[in-house]
Write a protein that holds these residues in place. Structure first.
Motif, short mmCIF file in Angstrom:
data_model
loop_
_atom_site.label_atom_id
_atom_site.label_comp_id
_atom_site.label_asym_id
_atom_site.label_seq_id
_atom_site.Cartn_x
_atom_site.Cartn_y
_atom_site.Cartn_z
N UNK A 199 0.82 -1.21 0.00
CA UNK A 199 0.00 0.00 0.00
C UNK A 199 0.86 1.26 0.00
N UNK A 200 2.18 1.12 0.05
CA UNK A 200 3.03 2.29 0.22
C UNK A 200 3.15 3.12 -1.05
N UNK A 201 2.71 2.55 -2.18
CA UNK A 201 2.82 3.28 -3.42
C UNK A 201 4.14 3.04 -4.14
N UNK A 202 5.09 2.43 -3.44
CA UNK A 202 6.40 2.21 -4.07
C UNK A 202 6.76 0.73 -4.08
N UNK A 203 5.74 -0.11 -4.06
CA UNK A 203 6.03 -1.54 -3.97
C UNK A 203 6.86 -2.02 -5.16
N UNK A 204 6.47 -1.60 -6.36
CA UNK A 204 7.19 -2.06 -7.54
C UNK A 204 8.63 -1.55 -7.54
N UNK A 205 8.81 -0.31 -7.12
CA UNK A 205 10.17 0.23 -7.06
C UNK A 205 11.03 -0.63 -6.11
N UNK A 206 10.43 -1.03 -5.00
CA UNK A 206 11.14 -1.89 -4.05
C UNK A 206 11.50 -3.23 -4.67
N UNK A 207 10.51 -3.84 -5.33
CA UNK A 207 10.76 -5.15 -5.95
C UNK A 207 11.85 -5.05 -7.01
N UNK A 210 15.23 -4.85 -5.58
CA UNK A 210 15.67 -6.11 -4.96
C UNK A 210 15.93 -7.21 -5.97
N UNK A 211 15.16 -7.22 -7.06
CA UNK A 211 15.22 -8.39 -7.94
C UNK A 211 15.69 -8.10 -9.37
N UNK A 212 15.81 -6.84 -9.74
CA UNK A 212 16.28 -6.53 -11.10
C UNK A 212 17.79 -6.29 -11.05
N UNK A 272 11.80 -10.00 4.17
CA UNK A 272 12.23 -8.78 4.88
C UNK A 272 12.60 -7.70 3.87
N UNK A 273 13.31 -8.10 2.83
CA UNK A 273 13.67 -7.13 1.80
C UNK A 273 12.45 -6.54 1.12
N UNK A 274 11.47 -7.40 0.85
CA UNK A 274 10.26 -6.93 0.16
C UNK A 274 9.43 -6.02 1.04
N UNK A 275 9.56 -6.18 2.36
CA UNK A 275 8.84 -5.28 3.26
C UNK A 275 9.56 -3.94 3.36
N UNK A 276 10.89 -3.99 3.34
CA UNK A 276 11.65 -2.80 3.70
C UNK A 276 11.85 -1.82 2.53
#
Ligand code: TRP
Length: 457
Positions: A199-207, A210-212, A272-276
């Motif tokens: 819900x933070x609005x930046x979930x994709x940026x976080x993913x 972490x994964x790209x 943890x990474x996906x949350x942070x």
């Protein structure tokens, strides 16, 4: 011949071993360390190298460490001495045990201080200190803790006392039940945090972070850090898992246990990474903020979600428990050795070990304030003096070298029949794959990463 039981006690079942070893593996390394070093080293490419290292180096070495421990049935020093003798090898192999014991002391000394941060944060969560926190106020809150050595000392002391009490009663009592309840609970709370990150609005940026993989963002030193973390997070390379293997019943499957432990450990880290990271980007924080990252981000999540008071308190309490079940594995080899070789009572041995670790921890406490200094490692500015040095020395050097030595011993210096009988997965492709990994892939990979880092290749 080798003993079938250990004088320090035995796990009741294979499942009890899996719980204990998972308790050792899952800890601050997954929730505190993995996100911050992934952040410092550019994300995706680092994460990929870390996962590769867990699979190709960590898993085979964990199997080797467990099988060595189960065959020796003593503290790592004596296990290595016994096995070297049994295989007609030189006694210097027991250096693996000695080096591991020293690494254990160095790691617990700072591990306990960080666990102390988690205790402090559990109380802050309960006291409502996270309410409506943002990026800036979260930084102030954390800075106030780090700049207060007396407070850090108090929490460090409490954590060391907790650890000493449990270890003095023997690693079995309570550990199994504790891990059985706490791990699933921690898992659920991490899922909840990932839900908040959504819900933070930046979930994709976080993913994406972490994964790209962006290999341009990963230095040679970053590769060493990723490899070192594969050892750290799986508790490998210093004899902790060897010690736990020495309590494993003879008929339990080492290969299957290892896969389960490694899988659970990796899942917790990635969650943890996906949350942070989404919270990092949504609040204008820096992915490379350093050791404080989890303490800067998650309080913001708890402070802004419904029920955050309860969940935040619970989360940090669980983090303390996860650290606790890891910390005891760090000093069990030293305690077992004191009991075996110095004839000490377990309680007395535990107290001595606890006191040494507690004293060493004071250096780390001061590293965050009065004794702080900076230096460069892996193209990253390290700001916390001796704490960073201790972390780099142990995780990036001592553990990989210890693990490499164990791989060489199991792959080249133990008779094929010894490892085959101990693993008991037959002579088929699984055993042959393990043997290739342990003889060639794991030692060479460690060597190549080091040579690369010092600029030789
Ligand atoms: N694996 C634990 C974590 O990730 C820390 C740990 C426990 C450890 N025992 C160890 C690290 C032995 C290295 C060696 O938090």
């Amino acid at each position: 011949m080798t003993a079938t039981t250990s004088i320090h006690g035995m796990w009741s079942t294979r499942f009890a071993f899996i719980l204990a070893a998972t308790g050792s593996a899952v800890g601050l390394g997954n929730i505190w360390k993995f996100p911050y070093i992934a952040g410092e080293n550019g994300g995706g490419a680092f994460v990929l190298v870390y996962i590769l290292c867990v699979s190709a180096i960590g898993i085979p070495i964990m199997m080797a460490e467990i099988l060595i421990g189960r065959r020796g049935r003593q503290s790592p020093i004596n296990t290595m001495r016994t096995l070297a003798h049994e295989e007609s090898r030189h006694g210097f192999w027991q250096m693996i045990g000695w080096g591991g014991m020293i690494a254990g002391f160095l790691i617990i000394s700072y591990y306990s201080v960080i666990a102390g941060w988690a205790i402090a944060y559990a109380f802050r969560a309960l006291g409502g200190a996270f309410t409506s926190l943002n990026g800036e106020t979260a930084g102030d809150l954390f800075g106030a803790l780090l700049g207060d050595p007396e407070r850090l000392l108090a929490w460090h002391t409490i954590f060391m006392v907790m650890t000493t009490i449990v270890i003095s009663r023997g690693v079995r009592s309570g550990l199994e039940q504790a891990v059985r309840v706490l791990m699933p609970a921690l898992f659920v709370l991490l899922l909840l945090l990932v839900g908040y990150a959504l819900t933070s609005g930046k979930f994709m940026a976080g993913l994406e972070f972490l994964f790209l993989p962006d290999f341009g963002a990963l230095s040679a030193g970053g590769v060493v850090t990723a490899m070192g973390h594969a050892f750290f997070t799986l508790s490998l390379g210093m004899g902790a898992i060897m010690m736990y293997g020495s309590y494993l019943p003879a008929d339990a499957s080492i290969a299957r246990s290892t896969l389960i432990i490694a899988l659970m450990d990796t899942m917790v880290a990635l969650l943890a990474g996906m949350a942070i990271f989404p919270i990092v980007f949504a609040n204008g924080l820096e992915p490379g903020a350093g050791p404080g990252l989890v303490f800067l981000t998650l309080p913001i999540a708890f402070g802004n979600m419904p029920g955050g008071l309860l969940f935040g308190t619970l989360f940090f309490v669980l983090l303390v428990f996860a650290a606790w079940t890891s910390a005891i594995s760090l000093i069990e080899p030293a305690v077992a050795w004191l009991v075996e070789n110095q004839g000490l009572q377990r309680v007395r041995a535990s107290v001595y070990v606890g006191i040494v670790a507690w004293l060493l921890g004071i250096v780390t406490i001061m590293s965050f304030s009065h004794w702080a200094f900076s230096f460069d490692f892996a193209g990253e500015e390290k700001k916390n003096g001796v704490f960073d040095l201790l972390d780099i020395l142990t995780a990036n050097f001592m553990l990989p070298l210890g693990g490499m030595a164990m791989a060489l011993f199991a792959g080249w210096f133990m008779a094929r029949a010894s490892t085959r009988d101990e693993l008991a997965i037959g002579e088929g492709s699984a055993y042959r794959l393990w043997r290739v990994l342990i003889r060639y892939v794991a030692p060479l990979a460690v060597a190549l990463v080091f040579l690369n880092a010092i600029g030789l290749i």
